[in-house]
Enzyme design. Structure first.
Site, PDB file in Angstrom:
ATOM      1  N   GLU A  14       4.301   3.072   2.681  1.00  0.00           N
ATOM      2  CA  GLU A  14       5.707   2.961   3.084  1.00  0.00           C
ATOM      3  C   GLU A  14       6.031   1.546   3.559  1.00  0.00           C
ATOM      4  O   GLU A  14       6.849   1.356   4.463  1.00  0.00           O
ATOM      5  CB  GLU A  14       6.059   4.012   4.136  1.00  0.00           C
ATOM      6  CG  GLU A  14       6.009   5.433   3.606  1.00  0.00           C
ATOM      7  CD  GLU A  14       6.607   6.439   4.555  1.00  0.00           C
ATOM      8  OE1 GLU A  14       7.489   6.069   5.342  1.00  0.00           O
ATOM      9  OE2 GLU A  14       6.185   7.608   4.516  1.00  0.00           O
ATOM     10  N   GLY A  15       5.384   0.573   2.943  1.00  0.00           N
ATOM     11  CA  GLY A  15       5.598  -0.828   3.286  1.00  0.00           C
ATOM     12  C   GLY A  15       4.454  -1.374   4.100  1.00  0.00           C
ATOM     13  O   GLY A  15       4.311  -1.042   5.276  1.00  0.00           O
TER      14      GLY A  15
END
Length: 648
Positions: free
Chosen positions: A427-428
Site C-alpha cells: 500500500e505504498g
C-alpha cells in the site's frame, strides 16, 4: 500463445505526468497536516478531539464485543501460521458475523461501521491473526466495496454491494510483474468490443486474488477516437473472478503473513461488460489513489493492535524474567525499550483514531494525514516488534511451536516481526510514501511557483508566475518568523494541575512547523527544478512532519482522556514521554537536512552499478543461482500445473 503485450515505454517525465494527472488537484477542505508543512500549526482543526456519534458508537461497540468472542473462540492464529492458510470455517464464520460488510452501508446488508470502529475491528482481528486482518482489510479498504462506494453507479451498488457485504470476497489488482509504483508502464489491456471490454495481461501480488469472487482490475484502454466516451487510459473494472480466461497461476509465499491468499492472476481474452466499468475511461488511477486515501488507515490500525500486543507481552515477560537479582524491566537498558513501546503505541493509537474520526466527519481533507499514519505506523510498528524480540532475547528469536515443545508459553514474537515487515512495503512503500507526501506538502509552492522551475515554461508564463509567487511569499514568509510557540503561556489548557506539562510540546510543534516550512522554502530556492531528485532531503522533511503530527495527536488524545476522566493522568504521562522521545528524533532529522552523506552516497551507488566494487563481492556463493529477475508476463492460456483457484 498470443504475442506479448507491448510494454509502454515512458520517460521519467512522462511517468511523473501520469502520476500528477491522477492525484487530486484541489484542496476544498482544510488539512491539519498540509497547514503543518506550511508552517501553520492549526490546533483548532484537531482540538477538541472529534468524537463519534452516539448511535455509531453503540453499534460499533456491540460489534466489537461479538468480534472479540469470535477471535477468542474461532480464530486459531497458530494453526493459520502452521498451515499457511485460513480455514474455510473461519472465513465462513466471518461472513456469518457480517465482518465482510463492516464498511458497507446498512441498506446494502452491511454493518455500516464508521472508519473509527472499522479500524478498531481490524486492530482486534489482526492481534488474533494478521493474515485474517489482511484478508478483511484487502476486501474492504482497497477491494471492490470502497471504489464502488465512492465512484460506482447506483445500479452497480445495488448489484454488487449486497454480495460483498455477506458472501463475496474481493481483491484489488493493480501491480504487474514489471510495474510497481510506476503506473505509467501498466501493460494489462482492456479493448472495447461492442458492449464488452476484453482484458489481457498479468497481475502480481493480488492479495485475496486466490480466493476472491470479485476483482477490481486496473487496465489500460487504448485510445480509439471512435466516440466521445472512448478517452482511453488506465481504467477500473469490476470483474467476476470465475470469468472464462482468468487463471490464478501461483499462490505466493512470504516471510510473514503466511495465511495470505496472494497470487499471480492471468487474464486471457476475458470479457467484461462495459456496465462493470467504474467511472469513465482513464479515471482508474485517480480512483485507485482516492480509494487509498482512507484505505491506508487500515494498515496503521493493525500496527496499533500489534503495538498493544507487544506492550502486553513485554510487560508480562519483563516482570517475570530476572537477571542479576531483579526483573529485567528494572534494568535501564531494557526499561528504555519498554518505555518506547508504551509511549509509541499510545501515539500510534492517537494518530489512527484522530485521522479516522476526521475521515468520518468529512470536514477535513485527510489525504496527508492518512498517508502519514501509514508511513509512521509501519515504521514505528516495525521498531516496536523488533524491540520486543530483543527484550525476549533467545526466546524472541525462537518460534512459538519450539517454545511450546519445550514446555514454555508459545509467544510468537518472531512471527510478529516477520508479519510486521510487509507494512513498510505494501500500500505504498516507505520510499514512495515519502515522495507522495512530499509532493502534497509542497503543493502550495508549486501552485504559485511551479512555472518558474519548469524548463518547458515560456518566458511570458514565467513572468506571470513570478508575479504570483512574489505576492504569495510576501504574505507567507513574514509569518514564519514568530508565532505562539515562542510565548510561554500558549496552549495553557494542556498543563492541568498535577499533570505533566504538554503545552511545552505543543509550543515545540508550532516552532518546528515554522522551521520546517522555512527549510522547505530554502531548499526550493536552492535546488529549484532539481528539488524532486533530492529524495533524501524530502524524506527527512516528511519524517519531521510525521513526528510533529504524532506529537499533536498524542497531546490532543491525552487531553480527551483527561476531560472524560478515562486514565487522564496516565495518558498525560505517556504523551509526555512520547513527545520527549519524538523531539530528540526531530532535532536529529533537522540536523541531517543539511549535514548528511547524500552526495557521497550517490557517488558510491554509481560505482556499484558500474561494477567498480565487484571485488568486494568475492568470497561467497549465491544460492539463488541464475535466472530472470522478472517473470515473463506474456498473456495466453496457462499450461502451468500450479493453478490454485479455490472458490469458497
Amino acid at each position: 500463445m498470443t504475442a506479448p503485450l507491448d510494454k509502454p515505454r515512458v520517460t521519467e517525465r512522462e511517468a511523473r505526468q501520469v502520476a500528477e494527472a491522477a492525484r487530486e488537484q484541489d484542496w476544498r477542505k482544510p488539512s491539519f497536516a498540509k497547514e503543518l508543512f506550511l508552517g501553520r500549526f492549526r490546533l483548532d482543526l484537531i482540538h477538541p478531539h472529534p468524537l463519534p456519534d452516539g448511535e455509531d458508537a453503540r453499534r460499533g461497540e456491540a460489534f466489537l464485543a461479538k468480534l472479540r468472542t469470535f477471535c477468542e473462540t474461532r480464530i486459531d492464529g497458530a494453526l493459520i501460521e502452521r498451515e499457511a492458510r485460513i480455514p474455510d470455517e473461519t472465513v465462513n464464520g466471518l461472513k456469518e458475523l457480517g465482518a465482510l460488510g463492516m464498511k458497507i452501508d446498512i441498506k446494502y446488508g452491511g454493518l455500516g461501521l464508521t472508519q473509527v470502529y472499522y479500524n478498531r475491528a481490524l486492530s482486534l482481528v489482526g492481534s488474533a491473526s494478521p493474515a485474517v486482518g489482511a484478508l478483511l482489510s484487502a476486501h474492504q479498504s482497497i477491494g471492490v466495496p470502497q471504489p464502488l462506494k465512492q465512484f460506482g453507479t447506483q445500479e452497480q451498488k445495488d448489484t454488487f454491494l449486497p454480495r460483498l457485504a455477506r458472501t463475496d470476497i474481493s481483491a484489488f489488482l493493480l501491480t504487474e510483474p514489471d510495474v510497481g509504483s510506476d503506473p505509467a508502464r501498466l501493460a494489462t489491456s482492456a479493448v472495447r468490443d461492442g458492449d464488452d471490454y476484453v482484458l489481457d495481461g498479468v497481475k502480481l501480488w493480488t492479495t485475496n486474488g486466490v480466493v476472491a469472487d470479485l476483482l477490481v482490475v486496473m487496465a489500460r484502454v487504448p485510445k480509439t477516437g471512435d466516440s466521445k466516451d472512448s478517452k482511453g487510459g488506465i481504467t477500473a473494472f469490476i470483474v467476476e473472478a470465475d470469468s472464462p480466461g482468468i487463471t490464478v497461476e501461483n499462490r505466493n509465499a512470504f516471510m510473514g503473513l503466511r495465511g495470505l491468499e496472494n497470487g499471480v492472476t492471468r487474464f486471457h481474452q476475458v470479457r467484461v461488460p462495459a456496465a462493470n466499468r467504474i467511472g469513465p475511461e482513464g479515471a482508474g488511477l485517480k480512483i485507485a489513489l482516492t480509494t487509498l486515501n482512507t484505505g491506508r488507515l487500515s494498515l496503521p490500525a493493525m500496527c496499533v493492535g500489534a503495538g498493544k500486543w507487544c506492550l502486553k507481552t513485554a510487560r508480562e515477560w519483563s516482570a517475570e524474567r530476572e537477571q542479576w537479582g531483579r526483573p529485567v524491566a528494572r534494568h535501564e537498558a531494557v526499561g528504555a525499550k519498554i518505555s518506547f513501546i508504551a509511549a509509541t503505541t499510545f501515539a500510534l493509537e492517537a494518530v489512527v483514531d484522530l485521522s479516522s474520526q476526521m475521515a468520518d466527519e468529512d470536514r477535513n481533507d485527510i489525504r496527508i494525514e492518512a498517508a502519514l499514519a501509514k508511513l509512521y505506523g509501519s515504521e514505528m510498528g516495525w521498531l516496536i516488534a523488533d524491540e520486543l524480540v530483543q527484550i525476549r532475547g533467545g526466546r524472541g528469536f525462537e518460534t512459538a511451536d519450539s517454545l511450546a515443545a519445550r514446555g514454555e508459553r508459545p509467544v510468537p514474537a518472531e512471527q510478529m516481526l516477520r508479519d510486521m515487515r510487509i507494512n513498510r512495503i505494501f500500500e505504498g512503500s516507505t520510499e514512495i510514501m515519502h515522495l507522495l507526501i512530499a509532493r502534497e506538502a509542497v503543493d502550495a509552492h508549486l501552485s504559485v511557483a511551479g512555472a518558474l522551475i519548469d524548463p518547458d515554461t515560456t518566458l511570458q508564463d514565467k513572468a506571470k508566475a513570478g508575479a504570483q509567487a512574489s505576492a504569495f511569499y510576501a504574505r507567507w514568509l513574514p509569518k514564519l518568523v514568530a508565532g505562539p510557540g515562542q510565548l510561554p503561556g500558549s496552549y495553557a489548557a494542556f498543563h492541568p494541575a498535577g499533570h505533566p506539562d504538554l503545552s511545552v510540546h505543543l509550543r515545540h510543534v508550532e516552532r518546528s512547523s515554522r522551521k520546517l516550512a522555512r527549510s522547505t522554502f530554502y531548499a526550493m530556492s536552492r535546488w529549484q527544478g532539481k528539488m524532486e531528485t533530492k529524495q533524501g532531503f524530502l524524506g527527512r522533511i516528511v519524517d519531521i512532519g510525521a513526528e510533529l503530527f504524532a506529537m499533536s495527536a498524542a497531546c490532543v488524545r491525552a487531553e480527551l482522556l483527561r476531560s472524560t476522566d478515562d486514565h487522564g493522568r496516565e495518558a498525560y504521562q505517556l504523551a509526555d514521554a512520547f513527545c520527549r522521545q519524538a523531539r530528540l528524533r526531530v532535532d536529529e532529522l533537522f540536523g541531517r537536512l543539511w549535514a548528511n552523506t547524500d552526495d557521497l552516497d550517490h557517488k558510491v551507488v554509481s560505482g556499484v552499478l558500474a561494477g567498480t566494487y565487484t571485488w568486494l563481492e568475492q568470497g561467497i556463493v549465491d544460492p539463488s543461482g541464475e535466472g530472470p529477475w522478472i517473470a515473463d508476463a506474456t498473456p495466453g492460456p496457462s499450461t502451468a500445473d500450479n493453478v490454485h483457484r479455490r472458490i469458497r
